[in-house]
Enzyme design. Structure first.
Site, mmCIF file in Angstrom:
data_model
loop_
_atom_site.group_PDB
_atom_site.id
_atom_site.type_symbol
_atom_site.label_atom_id
_atom_site.label_comp_id
_atom_site.label_asym_id
_atom_site.label_seq_id
_atom_site.Cartn_x
_atom_site.Cartn_y
_atom_site.Cartn_z
ATOM 1 N N HIS A 105 24.574 67.060 134.087
ATOM 2 C CA HIS A 105 25.500 66.199 134.316
ATOM 3 C C HIS A 105 25.433 65.209 135.379
ATOM 4 C CE1 HIS A 105 27.446 69.350 136.418
ATOM 5 N NE2 HIS A 105 28.484 68.159 137.147
ATOM 6 N N ASP A 133 35.171 63.639 142.396
ATOM 7 C CA ASP A 133 33.798 63.266 142.751
ATOM 8 C C ASP A 133 33.438 62.446 143.842
ATOM 9 O OD1 ASP A 133 33.243 64.795 140.283
ATOM 10 O OD2 ASP A 133 32.554 62.692 139.280
ATOM 11 N N GLU A 163 31.238 71.299 132.107
ATOM 12 C CA GLU A 163 32.190 72.060 131.219
ATOM 13 C C GLU A 163 31.898 71.797 129.649
ATOM 14 O OE1 GLU A 163 36.086 71.246 134.168
ATOM 15 O OE2 GLU A 163 35.677 70.110 132.650
ATOM 16 N N THR A 211 39.327 77.045 134.451
ATOM 17 C CA THR A 211 40.047 76.314 135.760
ATOM 18 C C THR A 211 41.415 76.230 135.573
ATOM 19 O OG1 THR A 211 39.792 74.450 137.028
ATOM 20 C CG2 THR A 211 39.908 74.198 134.644
ATOM 21 N N GLU A 238 38.496 79.403 138.478
ATOM 22 C CA GLU A 238 38.830 78.276 139.573
ATOM 23 C C GLU A 238 39.943 77.741 139.899
ATOM 24 O OE1 GLU A 238 35.903 75.740 138.580
ATOM 25 O OE2 GLU A 238 34.047 77.018 138.694
ATOM 26 N N ASN A 239 40.244 77.248 140.949
ATOM 27 C CA ASN A 239 41.273 75.967 141.078
ATOM 28 C C ASN A 239 40.829 74.735 140.697
ATOM 29 O OD1 ASN A 239 39.768 76.643 143.545
ATOM 30 N ND2 ASN A 239 41.274 75.109 144.479
ATOM 31 N N LEU A 279 42.280 71.698 141.883
ATOM 32 C CA LEU A 279 42.663 70.979 142.854
ATOM 33 C C LEU A 279 42.433 71.690 144.326
ATOM 34 C CD1 LEU A 279 45.458 69.399 141.024
ATOM 35 C CD2 LEU A 279 43.310 68.218 141.253
ATOM 36 N N ARG A 325 37.271 73.760 147.747
ATOM 37 C CA ARG A 325 36.113 73.912 147.968
ATOM 38 C C ARG A 325 35.826 74.000 149.404
ATOM 39 N NH1 ARG A 325 32.526 71.276 145.323
ATOM 40 N NH2 ARG A 325 33.901 70.162 143.706
#
Length: 591
Positions: free
Chosen positions: A172, A180, A265, A421, A459-460, A462, A499
């Protein structure tokens, strides 16, 4: 919520002993309450009876040979206790920055990256990292012209710092969605095809093209210099395996997450910020390119309804359900036509994932890796009967229909892992008008995967640094807590934190994160021997879509998730997480 935001990575195996836990002391026996008044006299009488009874028993015992008492169960050694605890260990990975490999195909600040990875491994004890492996970077020069040098350098750094790698096959584009921070488009030569034929992109009812990911309508159409979309993805993965063989053979790369849509996703691009979507809009059905439209018309004709068209009453990106005819109570979505469309729309997505995973399985056959896909956590409008935002994304999930267990059942064919997520979110943090329920959604999806016998990861969605978020992740990681006698009934196969940043590694944020990693590891030190991977076996035979859809009914209640976490130490930690639609700052005691 993106692979563009949250992917998953892993790396090397360190032969390091985990630290031993001291055995907890046995609790002191409870004492009876003191006796007073009438109770004292009754206790004295009872004592006399007891003494007489004991004398009779002693005399009887003298006439018999004493029988030996049963042997108590042997005490576990510290090593055995630790092995039991190790079965509760949930590996923790950290997502690398989206632009860790730049759009120019260079490793960004290699020395600085190494220093941060060294801290994560040696100070926090994390198991690995996750990295997007961008199609738009690697095959930028032209069809089948791959350049892996920067990614080989990245994986080498991770290996040398003792980290495993989760590698995302990112087919993607990056840019225009939540989180992003960089812009990485699809390869220029692919976009040239799109310029000549815009229908290779997902298209909205109003004709807007989405350039994040090629429409699944061209999966099998040889429009790209003689190759189909799936053939391009397969060739890319083949080249990855050939060029990363040393890291695969060494057990550095342990997870291959196959991108299946926008943000990596498995979904439609139904809520693109780049085209004006704002939380909590319901999004739009994105299937109006000529290829998907022709497919729908052909399927409708087979079903005896050639007159049926794609929906024209489902509203726009930022509508609420009640503003549309499609999602209102007794609206189109519950009619025969609406059910047919929703089944077709979601089935196309399931078949898309099934075909690409089958090809990925062939590519990585024999490698000690876990194949995985990512499902988006679309928690808004979960508490209304129509689940509008989930439906526009391609998840046909209703109060009486399990739209996630169907996906899980498809994955059983490939023994693939579900990566979900929004594991950090609490219902209480959401705005009431969005009718959100992230906790219930996470529990439904995880339970669906476990019921189908899959590995499940999270995952989280945010960036969060507060105890409330970490406690929520811990609960979702081991829903019934630590089992000191062996494996818990359910646990995550792994968790990937979104992250790596300077903010994560500073002050209280880093201190809290290190405690969180320790708790995820069941209070043990780092271990490289958790859930060892077997060589990847060939996917099982294709499963008929009818058998997959049987998983939708009945929709079962999720497994129990205890409210309390495994955290033994609690202190006040200020909540300090990023602003996001539908979220507010809170403060709560935590790690």
């Amino acid at each position: 919520m993106m692979t563009t935001s949250p992917p998953s990575s892993q790396q090397v195996r360190l032969q390091q002993r985990w630290t031993c836990r001291s055995r907890a002391p046995s609790p002191a026996p409870l004492l009876p309450p003191p006796a007073t008044g009438r109770r004292r006299r009754r206790v004295a009488a009872d004592s006399q009876k007891t003494v007489a009874s004991l004398r009779v028993r002693a005399i009887a015992a003298e006439s018999e040979q004493a029988s030996p008492l049963p042997e108590p169960p042997p005490l576990l050694t510290e090593e055995e206790e630790e092995e039991n605890m190790l079965a509760n260990y949930v590996p923790v990975y950290v997502m690398l920055p989206l632009g860790v490999v730049t759009a120019e195909n260079e490793l960004e600040d290699a020395a600085g990256l190494r220093a941060r990875l060294r801290r994560l491994r040696r100070e926090a004890g994390v198991d690995g990292v996750m990295a997007d492996v961008w199609w738009g970077i690697v095959e930028a020069a032209g069809p089948a012209r791959y350049e892996w040098r920067a990614y080989r350098q990245l994986f080498r750094v991770a290996q040398e710092e003792g980290l495993k790698v989760q590698a995302i096959m990112s087919f993607h584009a990056c840019g225009g969605n939540v989180g992003d921070a960089v812009t990485i488009p699809l390869p220029r030569w692919v976009r040239d095809v799109g310029d000549a034929d815009p229908d290779v992109y997902y298209t909205s009812p109003g004709g807007a093209r989405n350039h994040e990911y090629l429409t699944i309508g061209v999966d099998d159409r040889p429009l790209f210099h003689g190759r189909t979309a799936i053939q391009m993805y397969v060739d890319y993965m083949k080249s990855f395996r050939e060029n990363m063989a040393e890291f695969l053979d060494a057990g550095v790369i342990v997870d291959i997450e196959v991108g299946l849509g926008p943000a990596g996703e498995m979904r439609y691009p139904s809520y693109p910020q780049s085209q004006g979507w704002v939380f909590p809009g319901i999004g739009e059905f994105i299937c109006y390119d000529k290829y998907l439209e022709a497919d729908f018309k052909a399927e409708a004709a087979k079903a005896g309804h050639p007159e049926w068209e794609l929906p024209d009453d489902a509203g726009e990106y930022n509508d609420t359900p009640e503003k549309t005819r499609f999602f209102t109570d007794n609206g189109t979505y519950v009619t025969e036509k609406g059910k047919f469309f929703l089944t077709w729309y979601s089935n196309k997505l399931i078949k898309h994932g099934d075909k690409i995973l089958d090809e990925a399985n062939k590519v990585f056959l024999g490698c000690r890796v876990q194949l995985a896909i990512k499902i988006s956590g679309i928690h808004w409008w979960y508490r209304v009967p129509n689940h509008a935002a989930e439906l526009t994304a391609g998840y046909y999930n209703l109060d009486n229909r399990d739209g996630y267990r169907t996906i899980a059942r498809m994955l059983t064919r490939h023994r693939a892992c579900v990566n979900f997520t929004c594991a950090e979110m609490r219902d209480s943090e959401q705005s009431s008008e969005a009718k959100s329920a992230p906790e219930e959604l996470v529990q439904q999806v995880l339970s669906a995967g476990w019921r189908e016998g899959l590995h499940v990861a999270c995952e989280n969605a945010l960036g969060r640094y507060d105890a409330t978020a970490y406690n929520t992740i811990l609960r979702n990681s081991r829903p019934t807590g630590i089992n000191k006698n062996g494996p818990p009934e359910h646990k995550l196969f792994g968790f990937t934190y979104l992250r790596l940043s300077d903010e994560l590694l500073e002050g209280q944020n880093y201190s809290t994160f290190k405690t969180f990693v320790k708790r995820m590891h069941a209070n043990l030190g780092y271990s490289s021997n958790v859930d060892p991977l077997e060589p990847l076996q060939r996917s099982m035979p294709e499963m008929p879509i009818g058998k997959i859809l049987q998983a939708a009914h009945p929709k079962l209640a999720p497994f129990p998730f205890d409210e309390n976490t495994d955290l033994p130490h609690r202190q006040q930690v200020a909540c300090n997480f990023a602003h996001a639609p539908g979220h507010r700052h809170t403060q709560e005691s935590g790690i």
